[in-house]
Design a protein around this motif. Structure first.
Motif, PDB file in Angstrom:
ATOM      1  N   LEU A  78       0.727  -1.072   0.725  1.00 41.53           N
ATOM      2  CA  LEU A  78      -0.597  -0.280   0.442  1.00 41.53           C
ATOM      3  C   LEU A  78       1.012   1.158   0.094  1.00 41.53           C
ATOM      4  O   LEU A  78       0.386   2.082  -0.231  1.00 41.53           O
ATOM      5  CB  LEU A  78      -1.049  -0.029   1.159  1.00 41.53           C
ATOM      6  CG  LEU A  78      -1.912  -0.635   0.872  1.00 41.53           C
ATOM      7  CD1 LEU A  78      -2.775  -1.120   2.725  1.00 41.53           C
ATOM      8  CD2 LEU A  78      -3.086  -0.013   0.329  1.00 41.53           C
ATOM      9  N   ARG A  79       1.798   1.094   0.955  1.00 42.72           N
ATOM     10  CA  ARG A  79       3.006   2.627   0.985  1.00 42.72           C
ATOM     11  C   ARG A  79       3.229   2.322  -0.907  1.00 42.72           C
ATOM     12  O   ARG A  79       3.435   3.519  -1.061  1.00 42.72           O
ATOM     13  CB  ARG A  79       3.975   2.348   1.387  1.00 42.72           C
ATOM     14  CG  ARG A  79       3.832   2.315   3.623  1.00 42.72           C
ATOM     15  CD  ARG A  79       4.898   1.578   4.318  1.00 42.72           C
ATOM     16  NE  ARG A  79       6.133   3.354   3.856  1.00 42.72           N
ATOM     17  CZ  ARG A  79       7.158   3.011   4.573  1.00 42.72           C
ATOM     18  NH1 ARG A  79       7.349   2.417   5.797  1.00 42.72           N
ATOM     19  NH2 ARG A  79       7.855   4.482   4.332  1.00 42.72           N
ATOM     20  N   THR A  80       3.924   1.056  -1.291  1.00 44.79           N
ATOM     21  CA  THR A  80       3.831   1.216  -2.737  1.00 44.79           C
ATOM     22  C   THR A  80       2.894   2.333  -4.037  1.00 44.79           C
ATOM     23  O   THR A  80       3.704   3.405  -4.602  1.00 44.79           O
ATOM     24  CB  THR A  80       4.702   0.122  -2.882  1.00 44.79           C
ATOM     25  OG1 THR A  80       5.950   0.095  -2.285  1.00 44.79           O
ATOM     26  CG2 THR A  80       5.377   0.074  -4.545  1.00 44.79           C
ATOM     27  N   ALA A  81       2.197   1.525  -4.031  1.00 41.40           N
ATOM     28  CA  ALA A  81       0.725   2.182  -4.530  1.00 41.40           C
ATOM     29  C   ALA A  81       0.465   3.820  -4.121  1.00 41.40           C
ATOM     30  O   ALA A  81       0.240   4.272  -4.895  1.00 41.40           O
ATOM     31  CB  ALA A  81      -0.545   1.141  -3.926  1.00 41.40           C
ATOM     32  N   VAL A  82       0.433   4.136  -3.006  1.00 41.98           N
ATOM     33  CA  VAL A  82       0.064   5.451  -2.799  1.00 41.98           C
ATOM     34  C   VAL A  82       1.426   6.370  -3.624  1.00 41.98           C
ATOM     35  O   VAL A  82       0.764   7.214  -3.896  1.00 41.98           O
ATOM     36  CB  VAL A  82      -0.378   5.752  -1.431  1.00 41.98           C
ATOM     37  CG1 VAL A  82       0.305   7.461  -1.080  1.00 41.98           C
ATOM     38  CG2 VAL A  82      -0.836   5.180  -0.406  1.00 41.98           C
ATOM     39  N   ASP A  83       2.435   5.778  -3.105  1.00 43.08           N
ATOM     40  CA  ASP A  83       3.478   6.929  -3.407  1.00 43.08           C
ATOM     41  C   ASP A  83       3.487   6.617  -4.922  1.00 43.08           C
ATOM     42  O   ASP A  83       3.286   8.465  -6.071  1.00 43.08           O
ATOM     43  CB  ASP A  83       4.623   6.505  -3.240  1.00 43.08           C
ATOM     44  CG  ASP A  83       5.258   6.918  -2.219  1.00 43.08           C
ATOM     45  OD1 ASP A  83       5.028   7.772  -1.182  1.00 43.08           O
ATOM     46  OD2 ASP A  83       6.510   6.096  -1.085  1.00 43.08           O
ATOM     47  N   GLN A  84       3.058   5.613  -6.254  1.00 43.08           N
ATOM     48  CA  GLN A  84       2.723   5.735  -6.984  1.00 43.08           C
ATOM     49  C   GLN A  84       1.807   6.749  -7.829  1.00 43.08           C
ATOM     50  O   GLN A  84       1.444   7.461  -9.079  1.00 43.08           O
ATOM     51  CB  GLN A  84       2.770   4.270  -7.843  1.00 43.08           C
ATOM     52  CG  GLN A  84       2.362   4.258  -9.130  1.00 43.08           C
ATOM     53  CD  GLN A  84       2.362   2.217  -9.249  1.00 43.08           C
ATOM     54  OE1 GLN A  84       2.466   2.080  -9.014  1.00 43.08           O
ATOM     55  NE2 GLN A  84       1.818   2.478 -10.645  1.00 43.08           N
ATOM     56  N   HIS A  85       0.214   6.361  -7.004  1.00 42.67           N
ATOM     57  CA  HIS A  85      -0.865   7.003  -8.041  1.00 42.67           C
ATOM     58  C   HIS A  85      -0.878   8.650  -7.346  1.00 42.67           C
ATOM     59  O   HIS A  85      -1.731   8.602  -7.102  1.00 42.67           O
ATOM     60  CB  HIS A  85      -2.398   5.957  -7.399  1.00 42.67           C
ATOM     61  CG  HIS A  85      -1.481   4.591  -8.664  1.00 42.67           C
ATOM     62  ND1 HIS A  85      -2.173   5.057  -9.312  1.00 42.67           N
ATOM     63  CD2 HIS A  85      -1.425   3.517  -8.138  1.00 42.67           C
ATOM     64  CE1 HIS A  85      -1.561   3.066  -9.636  1.00 42.67           C
ATOM     65  NE2 HIS A  85      -1.462   2.691  -8.517  1.00 42.67           N
ATOM     66  N   LEU A  86      -0.743   8.435  -6.030  1.00 41.16           N
ATOM     67  CA  LEU A  86      -1.290   9.795  -5.269  1.00 41.16           C
ATOM     68  C   LEU A  86      -0.026  10.825  -4.943  1.00 41.16           C
ATOM     69  O   LEU A  86      -0.267  11.771  -4.660  1.00 41.16           O
ATOM     70  CB  LEU A  86      -1.836   9.005  -3.810  1.00 41.16           C
ATOM     71  CG  LEU A  86      -2.876   7.942  -3.422  1.00 41.16           C
ATOM     72  CD1 LEU A  86      -3.981   7.669  -2.315  1.00 41.16           C
ATOM     73  CD2 LEU A  86      -4.118   8.778  -4.494  1.00 41.16           C
ATOM     74  N   SER A  87       0.680  10.692  -5.012  1.00 36.53           N
ATOM     75  CA  SER A  87       2.070  11.615  -5.005  1.00 36.53           C
ATOM     76  C   SER A  87       1.646  13.262  -5.636  1.00 36.53           C
ATOM     77  O   SER A  87       2.015  14.196  -5.292  1.00 36.53           O
ATOM     78  CB  SER A  87       3.776  11.227  -5.001  1.00 36.53           C
ATOM     79  OG  SER A  87       3.641  10.360  -6.106  1.00 36.53           O
ATOM     80  N   THR A  88       1.597  12.388  -6.731  1.00 41.43           N
ATOM     81  CA  THR A  88       1.612  13.980  -7.429  1.00 41.43           C
ATOM     82  C   THR A  88       0.688  15.278  -7.060  1.00 41.43           C
ATOM     83  O   THR A  88       0.548  16.029  -6.951  1.00 41.43           O
ATOM     84  CB  THR A  88       0.691  13.337  -9.102  1.00 41.43           C
ATOM     85  OG1 THR A  88       1.714  12.823  -8.974  1.00 41.43           O
ATOM     86  CG2 THR A  88       0.523  14.856 -10.248  1.00 41.43           C
TER      87      THR A  88
END
Length: 639
Positions: A442-452
């Motif tokens: 989930l940490r990886t997915a948050v960085d991938q999809h939401l960091s922008t």
């Protein structure tokens, strides 16, 4: 073609395609394809030598001002004059008849019912019993007169509402349904009188693929027709594709009543399908519509999907949990009160966050002593119950983020950055507590999809302009950057010669803090915990309190249960420039859920093999359906 119609003056004849030579002794086939070029948009339009209806339809759709000046054309659909026998007699000034006619059109539009209903004997018998004095319109009259009139009346209403908006955000939804149909919908979001409003500008069936050029063409059509081009503050784009098949928790894919196991396009959390095509399309759209952002709620769902994707054991436990819930609802040993509690949750659990609520309720029930004594075929073991409880705790911040952003009636843009940073902080803490593979995923997915999103200026300014948060969400040394950005934005809404401090000492309207009116102190959520140790606004340098920006930021945040728009309504005289910025940035939606729900229901009705609605009727119905929540200016019914 007889007398040359005036419509030909707006098109350039195009040579027909070359025909292949006939075979020896064969017959030359007549040319069946004729096309002309529009003088205004250079679009190629097909036509028949015996009729000009396609040309008139093109002018009506693309160049309404020119269409309205065509001679002998009184309304958009009556290209051929209708005999008077088809026009029901109307009594001048009979408001009851007009209201009843509008009600019939609205009734058909709300459920996308084919206009042929009005010709059915059962409908006419019902209307005769209800209102024997009312002349029921025929299908031809409805299609060629009443429906276009109603749409024009709604368009007048929508334009009137848009004229009152200083700043407008557009949401563009690109949608593909189960019936192999694609649609594009464009909604306008704005704030007037410090209330959030939304109207549909455009809803049309897409021919071919969703390309950046066709999206831009539809976008330009809507913007130019409603005259909002100079007031667009932001554009949110949601490329739904097959993801409208609601994202579900792993193991619960078949709980969706619309799930089709033979349909490979079903996009659930446990599926492996990628979204690269969506990303590529969004990049191309950015070239044509620079000021755009993808939908945050959709990106949040993708983050949850990717975080839980590779969890086969978890999928089995969740599937078993749903089976236990269903058995509890059917068991004779379960109390009726408990069944009434579980059944609504089970029937509503078609989306991942609602399914999570169902699992949490089940875990709480299974931990009681009475329910553990029940014997079911799929009884959950203690270890499995503990796993479900841990998953509920891990996903709780995501559930809270979805609840805060998936609502079109409240301000959502101000919580986007807060959700991203809150999720990231919560997952760091959860990784120290739970030894489960889904936490780092989930940490990886948050960085991938939401960091922008936390770097988009729109959402950062929206958070600062929400009096519930102000600068409490900022990282170290970020507060100064936001204050400078606010000062810079003020110069765009206030002319340089205006004195922006004129109302600085106007008494501020504060909340009533008496015990009777005090809001309960909310429990600090895991999503918001990262803001608990931030500096108080009072620590800002008071020596620089020379603008309304600093004056606003120095005051403490209001209660999180308060309405930020109500705050700005009460303090618009004290902070006139910031109030205008709040109207601009707090109107941006974080979700397009209402449009998706509407298009999903439309897809179930508008089936090419069974539905008798043509595309123009569908567009009219969708426009009327979406924009008749409030009273509409109606055209006179004595015409």
């Amino acid at each position: 073609m007889g007398t040359k119609s005036a419509v030909w003056n707006h098109f350039i004849m195009q040579d027909p395609p070359a025909q292949p030579p006939p075979p020896p002794g064969g017959i030359v086939e007549p040319v069946k394809s004729f096309r002309v070029i529009c003088k205004y948009c250079s679009m190629s339009v097909s036509y028949s030598p015996k009729a000009t209806s396609n040309l008139i339809t093109h002018l009506r759709r693309r160049h309404l001002d020119i269409f309205q000046n065509l001679p002998l054309i009184s309304n958009p659909r009556s290209v051929h004059p209708k005999p008077m026998s088809l026009i029901a007699p109307r009594t001048a000034g009979d408001s009851r008849q007009g209201k009843l006619t509008d009600s019939i059109v609205n009734f058909l539009a709300q459920d996308l019912i084919p206009p042929s209903l009005v010709d059915s004997a059962a409908f006419r018998e019902m209307m005769h019993q209800v209102a024997p004095w009312y002349p029921v319109p025929s299908r031809e009259q409805l299609c060629y007169n009443l429906l276009p009139q109603r749409r024009e009346a709604v368009q007048v209403h929508v334009k009137h509402m848009l004229l009152q908006a200083e700043s407008i955000c557009l949401s563009v939804v690109l949608w593909c349904g189960k019936q192999e149909q694609s649609f594009i919908s464009i909604m306008a979001h704005f704030i007037t009188d410090f209330k959030i409003r939304r109207v549909m500008l455009h809803c049309r069936r897409f021919r071919g693929h969703h390309t950046a050029e066709t999206v831009h063409q539809n976008f330009d059509d809507a913007v130019s027709f409603f005259g909002v081009g100079g007031r667009i503050s932001a554009v949110v784009i949601d490329n739904v594709g097959s993801e409208l098949r609601r994202l579900t928790l792993p193991g619960l894919e078949h709980s969706d009543p619309e799930f089709d196991p033979s349909d490979d396009s079903n996009d659930t959390i446990s599926d492996v399908g990628g979204v690269s095509d969506i990303g590529i399309l969004n990049d191309l759209i950015f070239i044509f519509i620079p000021e755009n952002s993808p939908c945050f709620a959709r990106s949040l769902e993708r983050a949850v999907r990717d975080g839980l994707r590779d969890s086969p054991r978890l999928a089995g436990i969740i599937a078993k949990a749903q089976s236990v819930t269903a058995q509890l609802c059917l068991s004779l040993e379960t109390s009726e009160q408990l069944k009434c509690y579980l059944r609504p949750q089970l029937s509503a659990a078609t989306k991942w966050n609602r399914q999570l609520k169902m699992l949490r309720s089940l875990v709480e029930l299974l931990e009681s002593t009475t329910l553990t004594q029940l014997n079911f075929a799929d009884k959950l073991e203690l270890e499995e119950i503990a796993t479900l409880k841990n998953v509920c705790e891990i996903l709780q911040p995501f559930e809270e983020a979805a609840d805060k952003t998936d609502n079109d009636n409240i301000v959502t843009s101000s919580v986007v950055v807060i959700c991203v940073r809150g999720l990231r902080t919560a997952l760091v803490d959860l990784q120290d507590i739970y030894d489960m593979d889904i936490v780092p995923a989930l940490r990886t997915a948050v960085d991938q999809h939401l960091s922008t999103y936390e770097h988009l200026q729109w959402f950062k300014l929206a958070s600062a302009l929400d009096p519930r948060y102000k600068l409490a969400w900022c990282y170290e040394n970020e507060s100064l950057e936001i204050r400078q950005a606010l000062l810079s934005q003020i110069s765009t809404v206030v002319p340089p010669h205006d004195n922006i401090h004129v109302h600085l000492h106007t008494p501020i309207k504060m909340e009533d803090e008496s015990p009777a009116n005090q809001q309960p102190t909310p429990k600090r959520s895991r999503l918001m915990e990262f803001m608990s140790n931030k500096s108080s606004p009072d620590q800002i340098n008071h020596a620089s309190r020379s603008t309304e920006v600093i004056d606003y930021l120095c005051l403490p945040c209001i209660n999180q249960y308060s309405d930020p728009l109500e705050y700005w309504k009460e303090n618009q005289l004290r902070y006139p420039s910031l109030a205008k910025l709040a109207v601009k940035y707090l109107t941006i939606p974080a979700s397009t859920a209402p449009v998706n729900t509407m298009l999903n229901s439309a897809d179930r009705v508008f089936k090419p093999d069974t539905c008798t609605l043509n595309e123009e009727q569908f567009e009219d119905f969708m426009f009327i359906r979406s924009n008749t929540r409030t009273p509409v200016y109606t055209v006179p019914h004595n015409q």
